[in-house]
Scaffold this active site. Sequence first.
Site, PDB file in Angstrom:
ATOM      1  N   ASP A  86       0.830  -1.408  -0.011  1.00 24.43           N
ATOM      2  CA  ASP A  86       0.083  -0.031   0.097  1.00 24.43           C
ATOM      3  C   ASP A  86       1.118   1.130   0.044  1.00 24.43           C
ATOM      4  OD1 ASP A  86      -1.920   1.960   0.453  1.00 24.43           O
ATOM      5  OD2 ASP A  86      -3.096   0.647   1.873  1.00 24.43           O
ATOM      6  N   ASP A  97      -2.961   7.519  -3.498  1.00 27.39           N
ATOM      7  CA  ASP A  97      -2.931   6.314  -2.515  1.00 27.39           C
ATOM      8  C   ASP A  97      -3.438   4.924  -3.424  1.00 27.39           C
ATOM      9  OD1 ASP A  97      -3.367   4.616  -0.474  1.00 27.39           O
ATOM     10  OD2 ASP A  97      -4.784   5.591   0.764  1.00 27.39           O
ATOM     11  N   HIS A 157     -11.475   6.342   1.671  1.00 24.76           N
ATOM     12  CA  HIS A 157     -11.472   7.526   2.395  1.00 24.76           C
ATOM     13  C   HIS A 157     -11.280   8.741   1.557  1.00 24.76           C
ATOM     14  CE1 HIS A 157      -7.051   7.266   2.170  1.00 24.76           C
ATOM     15  NE2 HIS A 157      -7.410   5.811   2.094  1.00 24.76           N
ATOM     16  N   HIS A 165      -7.345  10.696   5.822  1.00 28.87           N
ATOM     17  CA  HIS A 165      -8.586  10.198   5.914  1.00 28.87           C
ATOM     18  C   HIS A 165      -9.413  11.438   5.935  1.00 28.87           C
ATOM     19  CE1 HIS A 165      -7.746   5.842   6.262  1.00 28.87           C
ATOM     20  NE2 HIS A 165      -6.958   6.053   5.762  1.00 28.87           N
ATOM     21  N   GLU A 190     -10.693   1.136  -1.249  1.00 31.42           N
ATOM     22  CA  GLU A 190      -9.831   0.121  -0.934  1.00 31.42           C
ATOM     23  C   GLU A 190     -10.392  -1.030  -0.169  1.00 31.42           C
ATOM     24  OE1 GLU A 190      -6.829   0.958   1.847  1.00 31.42           O
ATOM     25  OE2 GLU A 190      -7.548   2.744   2.459  1.00 31.42           O
ATOM     26  N   GLU A 283      -6.384  -1.307  -4.177  1.00 28.50           N
ATOM     27  CA  GLU A 283      -6.980   0.411  -3.904  1.00 28.50           C
ATOM     28  C   GLU A 283      -6.458   1.093  -4.985  1.00 28.50           C
ATOM     29  OE1 GLU A 283      -4.914   2.140  -0.450  1.00 28.50           O
ATOM     30  OE2 GLU A 283      -6.258   3.643  -0.532  1.00 28.50           O
TER      31      GLU A 283
HETATM   32 CO    CO Z   1      -5.784   4.403   1.547  1.00 34.37          CO
END
Ligand code: CO
Length: 297
Positions: A86, A97, A157, A165, A190, A283
């Site tokens: 990640d 992200d 998020h 977030h 995600e 994600e």
């Molecule tokens: Co994330």
Amino acid sequence: MQDNNYFDNYRKAGDILKIVKEDSRKLVINGYKVVDLAEFIENKIIELGGFPAFPCNISINNVAAHFTPNLNTELVLKTGDYVKVDIGCHIDGCIADTAYTVKVGESDDDLIKATQEALKNAIAVVEPGVKTNYIGKIIEDTIKEFNFNPIKELCGHGLKPYILHSGITIPNYNSNTGSKLKEGDTLAIEPFASTKAGKLKSSEEVYIFKYLQDRPLRDTTSKKLLSVIKQNYKTLPFAERWLEKNHAGLKINFSLRNLIRANSIYPYNVLVDSEGGLVSQAENSLIVTSSGCEVYT
Ligand code: CO
């Protein structure tokens, strides 16, 4: 809507991650040291002109999230491991992200495909006005079609400058209530899938933290470390490893524990599947557009 420059920074951060994802995949192989993988990823982000938005999470098998190695971590990837990578990158606080899962030495199996498909199906329904719990329902239904369970305690998020977030939550299941997405929202979706019930427990281990607030501190070393943290990482998550590299004189492990106790920093404890289930993750980050969305990672 924000001006185009604002979205361009998100896109630039995403373009960097596209390269980093492709290059780092080649290193998710039997015998590769986890700390070397994390360092490769974060160094590559910097080399390409970005900054890590958070420490690269490399969570293996029943570890769901929040693991990043320290400098002396000897952990090595093994054939058959489910490795979740990640990665976050930011340009002036605008965050991209993204995450992928590799089964070391093997091709993608159903556990990996479950989250890839869930992510794809979720992205397909994103448009202004769609409710976040509906996206969650799509994720849950897709993962269950593969006979796995979504991890409800983790969620997608919103992404705002220097806030990983923000406001919006995208659940990985039908939470029944939700908010409506609107044009210009930036967010990460995600899905996580588990071979068991998908319930998590927080382990004692912690390697990732973020700044919370100034507090009276008696220990001057801890005080110094807190100012280093604020200056370098603002409100974004950081790794113990990053401090070990550049500020070894500040008794890092001791000072971090002090700062947690003082409630000056937040500890992201490592999260594991409580029944030992194997976990996969996928994600991407996206911008909600007038007619759908633009995936930028
Ligand atoms: Co994330």
